[in-house]
Each structure stands twice: as C-alpha cells, then as structure tokens.
Design a protein around this motif. Structure first.
Motif, short mmCIF file in Angstrom:
data_model
loop_
_atom_site.label_atom_id
_atom_site.label_comp_id
_atom_site.label_asym_id
_atom_site.label_seq_id
_atom_site.Cartn_x
_atom_site.Cartn_y
_atom_site.Cartn_z
N GLY A 26 0.70 -1.20 -0.07
CA GLY A 26 -0.02 -0.09 -0.03
C GLY A 26 0.90 1.31 0.13
O GLY A 26 2.22 1.32 0.28
N SER A 27 0.19 2.46 -0.25
CA SER A 27 0.89 3.63 -0.25
C SER A 27 2.44 3.74 -1.14
O SER A 27 3.53 3.82 -0.65
CB SER A 27 0.98 4.20 1.01
OG SER A 27 -0.05 4.44 1.73
N PRO A 28 2.12 3.26 -2.46
CA PRO A 28 3.38 3.20 -3.23
C PRO A 28 4.00 4.53 -3.60
O PRO A 28 3.49 5.42 -3.44
CB PRO A 28 3.19 2.09 -4.39
CG PRO A 28 1.66 2.66 -4.61
CD PRO A 28 1.02 2.94 -3.38
N PRO A 29 5.42 4.54 -3.92
CA PRO A 29 5.85 5.73 -4.68
C PRO A 29 4.70 6.46 -5.58
O PRO A 29 3.98 5.78 -6.28
CB PRO A 29 7.25 5.36 -4.94
CG PRO A 29 7.60 4.33 -4.47
CD PRO A 29 6.26 3.36 -3.92
N GLU A 30 5.27 7.63 -6.11
CA GLU A 30 4.44 8.39 -6.96
C GLU A 30 5.13 8.25 -8.37
O GLU A 30 4.52 8.64 -9.38
CB GLU A 30 3.96 9.68 -6.72
CG GLU A 30 3.10 9.76 -5.55
CD GLU A 30 3.44 11.06 -4.64
OE1 GLU A 30 3.92 12.31 -4.99
OE2 GLU A 30 3.07 11.12 -3.43
N ASP A 31 6.37 7.76 -8.52
CA ASP A 31 6.89 7.82 -9.94
C ASP A 31 7.72 6.43 -9.88
O ASP A 31 7.81 5.66 -9.01
CB ASP A 31 7.80 8.93 -9.82
CG ASP A 31 8.21 9.27 -11.37
OD1 ASP A 31 7.82 8.19 -12.37
OD2 ASP A 31 8.78 10.57 -11.77
N SER A 32 8.34 6.20 -11.03
CA SER A 32 8.72 4.64 -11.19
C SER A 32 9.91 4.54 -10.10
O SER A 32 10.57 5.38 -9.36
CB SER A 32 9.60 4.96 -12.41
OG SER A 32 8.74 4.86 -13.45
N ILE A 33 9.90 3.27 -9.71
CA ILE A 33 10.82 2.80 -8.61
C ILE A 33 12.09 2.15 -9.15
O ILE A 33 12.24 1.60 -10.34
CB ILE A 33 9.93 1.41 -7.83
CG1 ILE A 33 8.66 1.94 -7.44
CG2 ILE A 33 11.01 0.86 -6.89
CD1 ILE A 33 7.58 1.06 -7.30
N THR A 34 13.10 2.63 -8.32
CA THR A 34 14.26 2.23 -9.04
C THR A 34 15.35 1.21 -8.14
O THR A 34 16.10 0.42 -8.63
CB THR A 34 15.33 3.60 -9.04
OG1 THR A 34 15.07 4.08 -7.56
CG2 THR A 34 14.89 4.76 -9.98
N ALA A 35 15.08 1.06 -7.11
CA ALA A 35 15.78 0.13 -6.11
C ALA A 35 14.78 -0.28 -4.79
O ALA A 35 14.06 0.32 -4.26
CB ALA A 35 17.15 0.79 -5.68
N ASN A 336 2.65 1.20 -11.19
CA ASN A 336 3.59 1.73 -10.33
C ASN A 336 3.50 1.20 -9.12
O ASN A 336 2.63 1.72 -8.15
CB ASN A 336 3.58 3.33 -10.40
CG ASN A 336 4.94 3.73 -9.86
OD1 ASN A 336 6.22 3.32 -10.69
ND2 ASN A 336 5.22 4.24 -8.85
N LYS A 337 4.10 -0.04 -8.78
CA LYS A 337 3.62 -0.71 -7.49
C LYS A 337 4.81 -1.66 -7.06
O LYS A 337 5.73 -1.98 -7.63
CB LYS A 337 2.36 -1.41 -7.64
CG LYS A 337 2.23 -2.44 -8.70
CD LYS A 337 0.72 -2.90 -8.78
CE LYS A 337 0.73 -3.89 -9.94
NZ LYS A 337 -0.54 -4.29 -10.18
N VAL A 338 4.87 -1.84 -5.91
CA VAL A 338 5.78 -2.97 -5.17
C VAL A 338 4.96 -4.45 -5.12
O VAL A 338 3.88 -3.93 -4.30
CB VAL A 338 6.43 -2.49 -4.19
CG1 VAL A 338 7.24 -3.67 -3.41
CG2 VAL A 338 7.15 -1.33 -4.30
N MET A 339 5.22 -5.42 -5.48
CA MET A 339 4.61 -6.66 -4.98
C MET A 339 5.28 -7.77 -4.11
O MET A 339 6.59 -7.52 -4.30
CB MET A 339 4.15 -7.32 -6.36
CG MET A 339 3.39 -6.76 -7.26
SD MET A 339 1.78 -6.35 -6.49
CE MET A 339 0.97 -8.03 -6.54
#
Length: 357
Positions: A26-35, A336-339
C-alpha cells in the motif's frame, strides 16, 4: 552456450509459478521505482523494506505478517533516487541519486545526514564493513567509485573507472562494478585501492545489472539484450562460466522480441537466483544445475527492481515504467507498485545434485 537452461525445463508444467498469493504494498511511490532493499539483520524479527523512486524519496515500510506494509520513515532527496541499501544491523538506511549525494537515515532517531558527494549523479550505493568499521561505496556517472568512512566528509579512497558506473554490488569482500562500454571491475575489499581484475562483459550488449553470488565466489551479469552471464572471480573456476538467454518472446518468423534484464537477486539461503526484466516476468534459476526452477506469468508491466528478505521467504519486485520503449511507452495508466511474493519451499530450492553426464 545459449540453451543451457534448456527448453526441456519449459516443457514440464511444474516450472510455471503462481502469482495468486502476491500482495501489493500500500501507499507506493508516485513515480517509477528504482531500487529495493530489505533489512539484513538476522536477529531482527521484523522485515523492513526500503523503496527508492524517481519521485525523489526513499520510503521505508515495515512488512507485517499478513504481507501488508506500514510506512515507517522516508528520506528526501533533491532529485530522483537511484539506489538504496541497509546497514548490516538494519538500523540505518543509505540512499543516493541524481542530486549527486548519498544520505544516511537513522531509523531510531529519524535524523538524516549527507555522507557522500560526487560530481555527477550517483547510480549505486552499497554498505560494507572493514574490520567492523561501517563504510559505504558509491559509484557515479562521473566515472569514479568512492569509499566513505562515516566519520569523515572526505572520501577514504577513490577508484577511477573506465566509464560511467551503471551497476554495482557487494558481498563479503567482493565488490563488482559494471560500467558503460561493458567493463566489469572486480575489487577485493581487503585491498580496496585497486582493481583485483578487470574483464569485458562476456555479453555483447550494455550491462544493466551485476549481482554477487551468496558465497561471493563470483557474480551474475544481466544485459539489455535478454541474456545473463554467470562469472566466477578466480581463473581456476573459469570452466564454470557460462551465459544463457532469458526474457525473450518466442520467435515470430525471423523476429524475436528481446528485453532488458533489470534485476538479478540471489536467494540468501539456497544460493539460487532470480532474473526479472522489461518483459514483465521473473524467473528463478539454479546456476549449478544450469536449470530454470520456475517461471512466472507476466505481471502487467516492466519489473525494475527485485530483492529477497533476509530469510528468503519474501521476494519483492517493483513494477514500473523503465523507459525501455522510450517516451511513447510512458502512459498515464502504467502500473507503479511493489509486489511481495511469498516464496514457497519448492520455488527456490536447488535441484538435487545429479552427476553430469
């Protein structure tokens, strides 16, 4: 050498993995994730995940037992953040990016301090220790790698590289640096002032990622052209070096769509590893058996970063646009999310050793 992770593996049905249990953070970053980075401290029962993004922030989440994440802290940079790592004790987080500096956040106090500076954006940062002294190593587009002892604002040492640093990894005393023009520099951190050896990548295209083996005897290289290379440090092990194709669509006539390998992560206990790419898939591999353990269905967007937690029970992967299709590919509805993928016991276990024919 290309077919070593043979098509025979793809033919057996139990190599297809399942994404049904994967949980979205939940509440992921607002732009592309780099690391992505998990806290590595084995004595800490909690899992903290640091997520770096083009939105100029690093967010640190506590991952609960049900897979839900709770925001705990963040680091703010003056530009996109390209890299993040935890200190060994899991109490501090270091990040670096386009603002040409690295910052350390102390999770206990919430204080952030600048600890490193380059003339150009910092592409990679890694924590390591020398005789118990906490240190960081930064790799930049200014073509240098710098070592930092946190007690001083000046670098403890500088390595001049052939080209811009694109990727870097540390395991024990092994530092591997991948630069533009496909140079790979290997450093023994017991003798950090010089390159232990320099090779040209065995892959013919641009290096996207390097990742050290769990036992620090070698490293994997991923390129933009859907290939991965397994490379041992010492000459005596050179007969075990090989490369293989991955992250490609089946050929259509005489055309094959080929994708970048964006992430390679080694399982902390089994020594097996993942590859993830612009094609939106990830796979688990056993380098010793030269075998693909599992492949997973498309996740709906490019995978830009991956990591395992300290026990190897969670595999985290970031889905975001990686600019592999240029400006046109950057649509407003791109995910744009982390799983978080719960790793089942059979997914990353190496194959039982079989005598080579």
């Amino acid at each position: 050498m290309a077919g070593l992770f043979g098509s025979a593996a793809a033919a057996t049905s139990n190599t297809l993995g399942d994404l049904k249990q994967d949980v979205e953070l939940g509440s992921p970053p607002e732009d592309s994730i780099t690391a992505l980075a998990f806290n590595p401290n084995p004595t800490d029962p909690k899992d903290f995940l640091a997520v770096a993004s083009w939105d100029k922030k690093v967010r640190i989440y506590e991952i609960m037992s049900n897979g839900q994440g709770q925001g705990k802290a963040q680091i703010e940079h003056a530009g996109p953040v390209f890299s993040v790592d935890f200190f060994k004790d899991g109490q501090k987080v270091i990040s670096a990016g386009a603002d040409k500096q690295a910052k350390v956040l102390d999770l206990a106090t919430g204080q952030t301090a600048q600890v490193a500076q380059h003339d150009q954006p910092i592409r990679c940062v890694r924590y390591f220790e020398v005789n118990g002294t906490p240190m960081a190593v930064t790799g930049s587009w200014d073509k240098t790698v710098k070592y930092w002892d946190f007690r001083s604002s000046a670098p403890a040492g500088v390595l001049e590289c052939q080209e811009r640093v694109y990727t870097m990894d540390v395991r024990d005393n092994l530092l591997v640096i991948g630069t533009a023009d496909r140079y790979i520099n290997v450093v023994n951190l017991k003798d950090p002032a010089k390159f232990y050896k320099t090779i040209q990548s065995p892959l013919k295209w641009q290096t996207r990622v390097v990742s050290c083996f769990t036992d620090s005897q070698g490293f994997a290289i991923g390129s933009i052209e859907g290939r991965c290379a397994i490379q041992y440090v010492e000459e005596k092990d050179a007969s075990s070096n090989f490369s293989f194709k991955c992250h490609r669509d089946p050929p259509q006539g005489n055309v094959t769509n080929v994708y970048a390998v964006n992430g390679i992560s080694f399982h902390p206990q089994h020594g097996t590893f993942s590859t993830a790419g612009s094609d939106g898939t990830f796979h688990f591999w056993d380098k010793d058996a030269k075998h693909r353990l599992k492949g997973y269905p498309n996740v709906g967007g490019s995978i830009t970063a991956t990591t395992f937690n300290k026990t190897g029970s969670i595999f985290a992967y970031a889905i975001s646009y990686d600019w592999s299709k240029g400006y046109q590919g950057n649509t407003a509805n791109y995910p744009n999310k982390v799983m978080l993928h719960p790793v089942q016991p059979d997914e990353c276990k190496p194959r039982p050793s079989v005598k080579k024919r």
